[in-house]
Scaffold this motif. Structure first.
Motif, PDB file in Angstrom:
ATOM      1  N   LEU A 166      16.623 -11.948  -3.357  1.00  0.00           N
ATOM      2  CA  LEU A 166      15.619 -12.019  -2.283  1.00  0.00           C
ATOM      3  C   LEU A 166      16.031 -11.155  -1.097  1.00  0.00           C
ATOM      4  N   ASN A 167      17.295 -11.252  -0.716  1.00  0.00           N
ATOM      5  CA  ASN A 167      17.784 -10.469   0.423  1.00  0.00           C
ATOM      6  C   ASN A 167      17.707  -8.968   0.132  1.00  0.00           C
ATOM      7  N   GLU A 168      18.090  -8.571  -1.074  1.00  0.00           N
ATOM      8  CA  GLU A 168      18.018  -7.154  -1.452  1.00  0.00           C
ATOM      9  C   GLU A 168      16.579  -6.657  -1.406  1.00  0.00           C
ATOM     10  N   LEU A 169      15.668  -7.416  -1.997  1.00  0.00           N
ATOM     11  CA  LEU A 169      14.268  -7.010  -2.009  1.00  0.00           C
ATOM     12  C   LEU A 169      13.712  -6.885  -0.596  1.00  0.00           C
ATOM     13  N   PHE A 170      14.021  -7.870   0.241  1.00  0.00           N
ATOM     14  CA  PHE A 170      13.520  -7.840   1.611  1.00  0.00           C
ATOM     15  C   PHE A 170      13.968  -6.563   2.318  1.00  0.00           C
ATOM     16  N   HIS A 171      15.244  -6.226   2.193  1.00  0.00           N
ATOM     17  CA  HIS A 171      15.759  -5.071   2.916  1.00  0.00           C
ATOM     18  C   HIS A 171      15.306  -3.743   2.322  1.00  0.00           C
ATOM     19  N   LEU A 172      15.011  -3.709   1.031  1.00  0.00           N
ATOM     20  CA  LEU A 172      14.438  -2.501   0.447  1.00  0.00           C
ATOM     21  C   LEU A 172      12.998  -2.304   0.915  1.00  0.00           C
ATOM     22  N   LEU A 173      12.293  -3.397   1.142  1.00  0.00           N
ATOM     23  CA  LEU A 173      10.910  -3.331   1.606  1.00  0.00           C
ATOM     24  C   LEU A 173      10.800  -3.087   3.108  1.00  0.00           C
ATOM     25  N   LYS A 174      11.812  -3.530   3.857  1.00  0.00           N
ATOM     26  CA  LYS A 174      11.773  -3.448   5.318  1.00  0.00           C
ATOM     27  C   LYS A 174      11.603  -1.997   5.768  1.00  0.00           C
ATOM     28  N   LYS A 175      10.560  -1.758   6.547  1.00  0.00           N
ATOM     29  CA  LYS A 175      10.227  -0.434   7.089  1.00  0.00           C
ATOM     30  C   LYS A 175      10.086   0.633   6.005  1.00  0.00           C
ATOM     31  N   TYR A 176       9.711   0.216   4.801  1.00  0.00           N
ATOM     32  CA  TYR A 176       9.495   1.174   3.710  1.00  0.00           C
ATOM     33  C   TYR A 176       8.472   2.222   4.130  1.00  0.00           C
ATOM     34  N   ASP A 177       7.428   1.777   4.825  1.00  0.00           N
ATOM     35  CA  ASP A 177       6.364   2.684   5.249  1.00  0.00           C
ATOM     36  C   ASP A 177       6.848   3.759   6.216  1.00  0.00           C
ATOM     37  N   LEU A 178       7.925   3.516   6.908  1.00  0.00           N
ATOM     38  CA  LEU A 178       8.463   4.473   7.876  1.00  0.00           C
ATOM     39  C   LEU A 178       9.554   5.361   7.293  1.00  0.00           C
ATOM     40  N   ALA A 179       9.979   5.060   6.090  1.00  0.00           N
ATOM     41  CA  ALA A 179      11.063   5.817   5.460  1.00  0.00           C
ATOM     42  C   ALA A 179      10.591   7.198   5.027  1.00  0.00           C
ATOM     43  N   SER A 180      11.522   8.139   5.030  1.00  0.00           N
ATOM     44  CA  SER A 180      11.228   9.488   4.549  1.00  0.00           C
ATOM     45  C   SER A 180      10.981   9.456   3.043  1.00  0.00           C
ATOM     46  N   ALA A 181      10.417  10.516   2.524  1.00  0.00           N
ATOM     47  CA  ALA A 181      10.164  10.600   1.083  1.00  0.00           C
ATOM     48  C   ALA A 181      11.473  10.464   0.311  1.00  0.00           C
ATOM     49  N   GLY A 237       0.789  -1.228   0.000  1.00  0.00           N
ATOM     50  CA  GLY A 237       0.000   0.000   0.000  1.00  0.00           C
ATOM     51  C   GLY A 237       0.822   1.279   0.000  1.00  0.00           C
ATOM     52  N   PHE A 238       2.089   1.168   0.323  1.00  0.00           N
ATOM     53  CA  PHE A 238       2.972   2.334   0.373  1.00  0.00           C
ATOM     54  C   PHE A 238       3.857   2.456  -0.868  1.00  0.00           C
ATOM     55  N   LEU A 239       3.917   1.396  -1.657  1.00  0.00           N
ATOM     56  CA  LEU A 239       4.781   1.361  -2.839  1.00  0.00           C
ATOM     57  C   LEU A 239       4.116   2.019  -4.041  1.00  0.00           C
ATOM     58  N   PRO A 240       4.913   2.529  -4.983  1.00  0.00           N
ATOM     59  CA  PRO A 240       4.338   3.066  -6.222  1.00  0.00           C
ATOM     60  C   PRO A 240       3.629   1.947  -6.996  1.00  0.00           C
ATOM     61  N   SER A 241       2.452   2.228  -7.479  1.00  0.00           N
ATOM     62  CA  SER A 241       1.666   1.211  -8.198  1.00  0.00           C
ATOM     63  C   SER A 241       2.368   0.728  -9.461  1.00  0.00           C
ATOM     64  N   THR A 242       3.303   1.489  -9.957  1.00  0.00           N
ATOM     65  CA  THR A 242       4.002   1.130 -11.194  1.00  0.00           C
ATOM     66  C   THR A 242       4.873  -0.116 -11.052  1.00  0.00           C
TER      67      THR A 242
END
Length: 82
Positions: free
Chosen positions: A45-60, A22-27
């Motif tokens: 897999l590891n890269e994707l996981f860490h890019l997603l981790k706390k994405y919702d809390l990250a600054s713009a 819900g926080f990611l760009p729909s594209t």
């Protein structure tokens, strides 16, 4: 983002994706689904996981950086933005 010594399974990444979707760009939704079907290697897999981790809390600004990396991995964009 710091390095983690844990290997994350495809299921871990899918679960993390669902919590952050819900926080990611729909594209990039379709690109995630396609990447999941490819059975990505452990490093991806590891890269994707860490890019997603706390994405919702990250600054713009941090989200913009992560989006570039996500697009590179998911869409095969070789060039990184500076």
């Amino acid at each position: 983002m710091g390095k983690c010594n844990l290997d994350h399974s495809l299921e871990d990444v899918k679960k993390k994706y669902e919590t952050q979707k819900g926080f990611l760009p729909s594209t990039i939704y379709d690109a995630f689904e396609a990447k999941f079907m490819e059975a990505p290697d452990q490093m991806t897999l590891n890269e994707l996981f860490h890019l997603l981790k706390k994405y919702d809390l990250a600054s713009a600004e941090e989200r913009a950086v992560r989006n570039v990396e996500l697009e590179r991995i998911l869409l095969g964009n070789k060039e990184k933005s500076q």
